[in-house]
Enzyme design. Sequence first.
Site, short mmCIF file in Angstrom:
data_model
loop_
_atom_site.label_atom_id
_atom_site.label_comp_id
_atom_site.label_asym_id
_atom_site.label_seq_id
_atom_site.Cartn_x
_atom_site.Cartn_y
_atom_site.Cartn_z
N TRP A 130 34.21 48.91 27.79
CA TRP A 130 35.00 48.57 28.98
C TRP A 130 34.16 47.64 29.86
O TRP A 130 33.00 47.96 30.14
CB TRP A 130 35.33 49.88 29.71
CG TRP A 130 36.11 49.74 30.98
CD1 TRP A 130 37.28 49.06 31.15
CD2 TRP A 130 35.79 50.32 32.24
NE1 TRP A 130 37.70 49.19 32.45
CE2 TRP A 130 36.81 49.96 33.14
CE3 TRP A 130 34.75 51.12 32.71
CZ2 TRP A 130 36.83 50.35 34.47
CZ3 TRP A 130 34.76 51.52 34.03
CH2 TRP A 130 35.79 51.14 34.90
N ASP A 211 32.17 59.05 28.64
CA ASP A 211 33.23 58.61 29.54
C ASP A 211 34.55 58.99 28.88
O ASP A 211 34.89 58.47 27.81
CB ASP A 211 33.14 57.09 29.74
CG ASP A 211 34.23 56.58 30.68
OD1 ASP A 211 34.98 57.40 31.23
OD2 ASP A 211 34.31 55.34 30.84
N LYS A 246 45.03 58.24 33.95
CA LYS A 246 45.96 57.96 32.86
C LYS A 246 46.77 59.20 32.48
O LYS A 246 47.98 59.10 32.33
CB LYS A 246 45.22 57.44 31.62
CG LYS A 246 44.00 56.58 31.90
CD LYS A 246 44.30 55.17 32.30
CE LYS A 246 43.02 54.50 32.77
NZ LYS A 246 43.13 53.10 33.00
C1 LMR Z 1 41.51 49.26 32.13
O1 LMR Z 1 40.58 49.35 31.31
O2 LMR Z 1 42.36 48.36 32.07
C2 LMR Z 1 41.64 50.29 33.22
O3 LMR Z 1 40.67 51.26 33.07
C3 LMR Z 1 41.69 49.69 34.57
C4 LMR Z 1 40.37 49.17 35.05
O4 LMR Z 1 39.94 49.60 36.12
O5 LMR Z 1 39.75 48.33 34.38
#
Ligand code: LMR
Length: 397
Positions: A130, A211, A246
């Site tokens: 992420w 996470d 989520k």
């Molecule tokens: C995402 O990965 O799109 C979500 O977790 C929103 C974010 O804050 O990035």
Amino acid sequence: MFEHLQPTKMDPILSLMAAYRADPREQKIDLGVGVYMDDRGHTPVMRAVKEAEARLMELEDTKSYQGIAGDPQYNEHILALLFGAQHSILKSGRVRTIQAPGGSGALRVGAELIGRAKPNAKVWVGIPTWPNHIPLISGAGLKIQEYPYYDLVARKINVEAMMETLRGVPSGDIVLLHGCCHNPTGADLTEEQWDQIADLALERGFIPYIDTAYQGLGEGLEVDAYGVRSMAMKLPEMIIASSCSKNFGLYRERTGSITFLSATPAQADIVASQAMSVARQMYSMPPAHGALLVAMILGDQQLRAQWSQELDEVRDRINAMRQLLTERIQQNDAGMDFSHIQQQRGMFSFLGIASQQIERLRDEYGIYIVSSTRVNLAGINSGNIDYLAASMHAVLG
Ligand code: LMR
């Protein structure tokens, strides 16, 4: 002083969200930011949440401060959700959780705490991950190291390369793992791979930092917690950042938690006091509303059953969209294989197409996909699948 500042690059996901909202085209499709959407392309408030809100409106009789750790009942429920109500770790006295402002707030509290405990520890992050993981964690002053996770060409986890790198992680370093529904790839570790990493963590002395922001969206609440639960059986220490954004659809309420597993109950008390001191310095106390709703839902048989059914519906719809997308683009002039999408879990998959094709989809067709090629499958619906499939075939061909 502000004259010394230069504009900074916006986060790729949130800037895509802003670009989508600003796009005046009617036939646009949002496959970017990770929020659930129903078949009308709407992000609904869950019915269980609505009902809990109505009850809370009646019952809530104060807006006084809650305390640094947030709502104690929420924290208890989160522990039971993560570990399962019967997990032996819950009776060990070695685990502590505090409420945090969303999964991001939780991750940052965890990172700050690592910095206090072991300022020179490095955090090993799987690639890709992420996009906010790295700024969030390095913003706490921690050094980042990378381990290979996903093979873009083979379209699956590169298990050999990952394990080989993890075998070299020094004792006391931290390894960041995704509990389930890997963001961005949707490629999850198998139970056997979780067990292997847990054994390696024991052998090498590294500490997992899990996470888990999508529990319930992959295979279900229990199966999705396998990694967290099995590691907790084996390891003396671990950290878990979790989120209700989520699985309860509480995105804007910023409802998360950070959980620490320590070697002894006495150490757990010290860790909790340090985590609360971190929180106090950063934001003092987490927002109450979302956590009160979660505590009410999980503590009430009827609301809990309703929520669990809605969560099943969310997961089923996402899986149906996985299937549909694969079916509609699998036969294509470029001969590209998209069958991997069906094997993956959670909200996302990597399409694995070229960045020029992602740009064309956005610029020519108004279809917004994160540049890594991550698609949010919940953005697909019966009203846009034909246009999406036709546009994909146009850019692939
Ligand atoms: C995402 O990965 O799109 C979500 O977790 C929103 C974010 O804050 O990035």
